[in-house]
Design a protein around this motif. Structure first.
Motif, PDB file in Angstrom:
ATOM      1  N   THR A  14       0.861  -1.224  -0.144  1.00  0.00           N
ATOM      2  CA  THR A  14      -0.055  -0.014  -0.154  1.00  0.00           C
ATOM      3  C   THR A  14       0.810   1.166  -0.026  1.00  0.00           C
ATOM      4  OG1 THR A  14      -0.113   0.040   2.424  1.00  0.00           O
ATOM      5  CG2 THR A  14      -1.999  -0.980   1.348  1.00  0.00           C
ATOM      6  N   SER A  36      -0.724  -6.175   3.356  1.00  0.00           N
ATOM      7  CA  SER A  36      -0.744  -4.890   4.400  1.00  0.00           C
ATOM      8  C   SER A  36      -1.137  -5.413   5.638  1.00  0.00           C
ATOM      9  CB  SER A  36      -1.711  -4.130   4.036  1.00  0.00           C
ATOM     10  OG  SER A  36      -2.292  -3.129   4.827  1.00  0.00           O
ATOM     11  N   LYS A  41      -7.440  -2.518   3.849  1.00  0.00           N
ATOM     12  CA  LYS A  41      -6.495  -1.422   2.947  1.00  0.00           C
ATOM     13  C   LYS A  41      -6.052  -2.244   1.888  1.00  0.00           C
ATOM     14  CE  LYS A  41      -2.565   1.659   4.393  1.00  0.00           C
ATOM     15  NZ  LYS A  41      -1.697   1.793   5.197  1.00  0.00           N
TER      16      LYS A  41
HETATM   17  N1  LIG Z   1       9.934   5.270  -1.553  1.00  0.00           N
HETATM   18  C1  LIG Z   1      11.018   5.555  -2.463  1.00  0.00           C
HETATM   19  O1  LIG Z   1      11.196   6.291  -3.295  1.00  0.00           O
HETATM   20  C2  LIG Z   1      12.182   4.237  -2.204  1.00  0.00           C
HETATM   21  C3  LIG Z   1      12.892   3.942  -3.001  1.00  0.00           C
HETATM   22  C4  LIG Z   1      13.568   2.926  -3.077  1.00  0.00           C
HETATM   23  C5  LIG Z   1      13.642   1.950  -1.964  1.00  0.00           C
HETATM   24  N2  LIG Z   1      12.797   2.278  -1.091  1.00  0.00           N
HETATM   25  C6  LIG Z   1      12.529   1.336   0.117  1.00  0.00           C
HETATM   26  O2  LIG Z   1      11.363   0.761   0.112  1.00  0.00           O
HETATM   27  C7  LIG Z   1      10.725   0.217   1.272  1.00  0.00           C
HETATM   28  C8  LIG Z   1       9.532   1.085   1.385  1.00  0.00           C
HETATM   29  O3  LIG Z   1       9.597   2.575   1.136  1.00  0.00           O
HETATM   30  P1  LIG Z   1       8.291   3.434   0.966  1.00  0.00           P
HETATM   31  O4  LIG Z   1       8.757   4.716   0.548  1.00  0.00           O
HETATM   32  O5  LIG Z   1       7.094   2.764   0.120  1.00  0.00           O
HETATM   33  O6  LIG Z   1       7.596   3.372   2.678  1.00  0.00           O
HETATM   34  P2  LIG Z   1       6.103   3.738   3.154  1.00  0.00           P
HETATM   35  O7  LIG Z   1       5.363   4.126   2.108  1.00  0.00           O
HETATM   36  O8  LIG Z   1       6.603   4.803   4.098  1.00  0.00           O
HETATM   37  O9  LIG Z   1       5.663   2.351   3.894  1.00  0.00           O
HETATM   38  C9  LIG Z   1       5.469   1.262   2.797  1.00  0.00           C
HETATM   39  C10 LIG Z   1       4.407   0.549   3.631  1.00  0.00           C
HETATM   40  O10 LIG Z   1       4.961  -0.289   5.002  1.00  0.00           O
HETATM   41  C11 LIG Z   1       4.128  -0.515   5.750  1.00  0.00           C
HETATM   42  N3  LIG Z   1       4.464  -0.323   6.989  1.00  0.00           N
HETATM   43  C12 LIG Z   1       4.475   0.925   7.459  1.00  0.00           C
HETATM   44  N4  LIG Z   1       5.249   1.065   8.760  1.00  0.00           N
HETATM   45  C13 LIG Z   1       5.121  -0.283   9.105  1.00  0.00           C
HETATM   46  C14 LIG Z   1       5.310  -1.089  10.115  1.00  0.00           C
HETATM   47  N5  LIG Z   1       5.764  -0.278  11.297  1.00  0.00           N
HETATM   48  N6  LIG Z   1       5.289  -2.364  10.443  1.00  0.00           N
HETATM   49  C15 LIG Z   1       4.723  -2.980   9.190  1.00  0.00           C
HETATM   50  N7  LIG Z   1       4.585  -2.372   8.028  1.00  0.00           N
HETATM   51  C16 LIG Z   1       4.801  -1.084   8.013  1.00  0.00           C
HETATM   52  C17 LIG Z   1       2.843   0.276   5.371  1.00  0.00           C
HETATM   53  O11 LIG Z   1       1.620  -0.579   4.813  1.00  0.00           O
HETATM   54  P3  LIG Z   1       0.459  -0.942   5.833  1.00  0.00           P
HETATM   55  O12 LIG Z   1       0.150   0.180   6.594  1.00  0.00           O
HETATM   56  O13 LIG Z   1      -0.635  -0.997   4.568  1.00  0.00           O
HETATM   57  O14 LIG Z   1       0.765  -2.091   6.625  1.00  0.00           O
HETATM   58  C18 LIG Z   1       3.222   1.281   4.438  1.00  0.00           C
HETATM   59  O15 LIG Z   1       2.461   1.544   3.337  1.00  0.00           O
HETATM   60  C19 LIG Z   1      11.831   1.132   2.304  1.00  0.00           C
HETATM   61  O16 LIG Z   1      12.642   0.296   2.804  1.00  0.00           O
HETATM   62  C20 LIG Z   1      12.524   2.184   1.337  1.00  0.00           C
HETATM   63  O17 LIG Z   1      13.851   2.618   1.928  1.00  0.00           O
HETATM   64  C21 LIG Z   1      11.838   3.413  -1.119  1.00  0.00           C
END
Ligand SMILES: NC(=O)c1ccc[n+]([C@@H]2O[C@H](COP(=O)([O-])OP(=O)(O)OC[C@H]3O[C@@H](n4cnc5c(N)ncnc54)[C@H](OP(=O)(O)O)[C@@H]3O)[C@@H](O)[C@H]2O)c1
Length: 220
Positions: A14, A36, A41
């Motif tokens: 998500t 999720s 969600k």
């Molecule tokens: N954003 C970027 O541009 C990018 C680029 C390259 C790599 N990454 C890596 O990809 C990963 C995800 O990044 P993101 O920016 O997509 O993160 P994000 O949107 O903040 O979170 C991704 C999902 O993780 C779940 N989540 C959040 N806190 C959690 C918790 N405490 N326990 C379990 N699930 C949890 C949530 O899903 P639910 O609420 O549905 O459970 C949320 O929608 C990270 O490790 C990041 O370093 C990100």
């Protein structure tokens, strides 16, 4: 399975990165299950992209390939939750070990990288890491993305399947060598964040490998 392609679970699907990955993979013909903490969600998003939605554990259990797209702060807990469901499966770890507030500073974990930590926690899984250097903004748009995705893993066949996924969703996937090399791409993300800040890159800086590459199809 969809043809020869594995069903893809996107854990944390998500979120910013995971939703773009899930949407692109569904559009490319992968059977996608969004995971999720809240099944509702996940289902709400899944309905909009032609996927299924459920809890993280059920998504991992239902898939042959499991992409991990959760913040580093929840990495350890998610690995524990996934462990019973991923033996023999490809786990694609996109985790970048960012430690707020200094996310533009490289802060790799004591194991050397998030990916190596994942393999240690999931010894039965075929861990591959990828997507560290592509922004969620770019992945969230339609069409090809003008940047490369380096793919790391000790299981070369598994790495090839992830390179194929990257290619199918509109980016160039390149074999980056063994899992230990993931440290370089994980560290590079902090460099890209620094570049984004300094040069006000709205859709996120990416990387491009230059040179005349043979066999860009990306198989193992
Ligand atoms: N954003 C970027 O541009 C990018 C680029 C390259 C790599 N990454 C890596 O990809 C990963 C995800 O990044 P993101 O920016 O997509 O993160 P994000 O949107 O903040 O979170 C991704 C999902 O993780 C779940 N989540 C959040 N806190 C959690 C918790 N405490 N326990 C379990 N699930 C949890 C949530 O899903 P639910 O609420 O549905 O459970 C949320 O929608 C990270 O490790 C990041 O370093 C990100």
């Amino acid at each position: 399975m969809s043809g020869s392609r594995p069903t893809l679970a996107v854990i944390g699907g998500t979120g910013a990165l995971g939703s773009g990955l899930a949407r692109r993979a569904a559009k490319a013909g992968y059977e996608v299950v969004i995971g999720s903490r809240s099944a509702g969600k996940a289902q709400a998003l899944a309905r909009t992209i032609g996927a299924r939605g459920t809890t993280n554990a059920e998504a991992a259990a239902a898939a042959g390939m499991v992409a991990l797209t959760v913040p580093f702060s929840s990495h350890a807990a998610i690995l524990e939750e996934l462990a019973p469901h991923v033996d023999g499966k490809i786990v694609v770890d996109a985790t970048v070990p960012l430690v707020p507030p200094k996310v533009a500073r490289v802060q790799l974990p004591p194991e050397g990288s998030a990916a190596v930590r994942t393999q240690a926690a999931l010894p039965g899984a075929r861990v591959v890491s990828a997507f560290h250097n592509v922004s969620a903004e770019k992945l969230g748009k339609d069409g090809p993305v003008d940047c490369d995705v380096l793919v790391f893993g000790d299981d070369v066949a598994a790495r090839g399947e992830v390179v194929a996924l990257v290619q199918a969703i509109g980016l160039r996937g390149l074999h980056g060598g063994p899992l230990v090399n993931s440290a370089a791409a994980e560290a590079m993300t902090s460099v890209l964040i620094a570049v984004n800040r300094r040069y006000k890159v709205a859709d996120g800086a990416g990387i491009r490998i230059t040179g005349d590459l043979a066999d860009e199809g990306g198989g193992a």
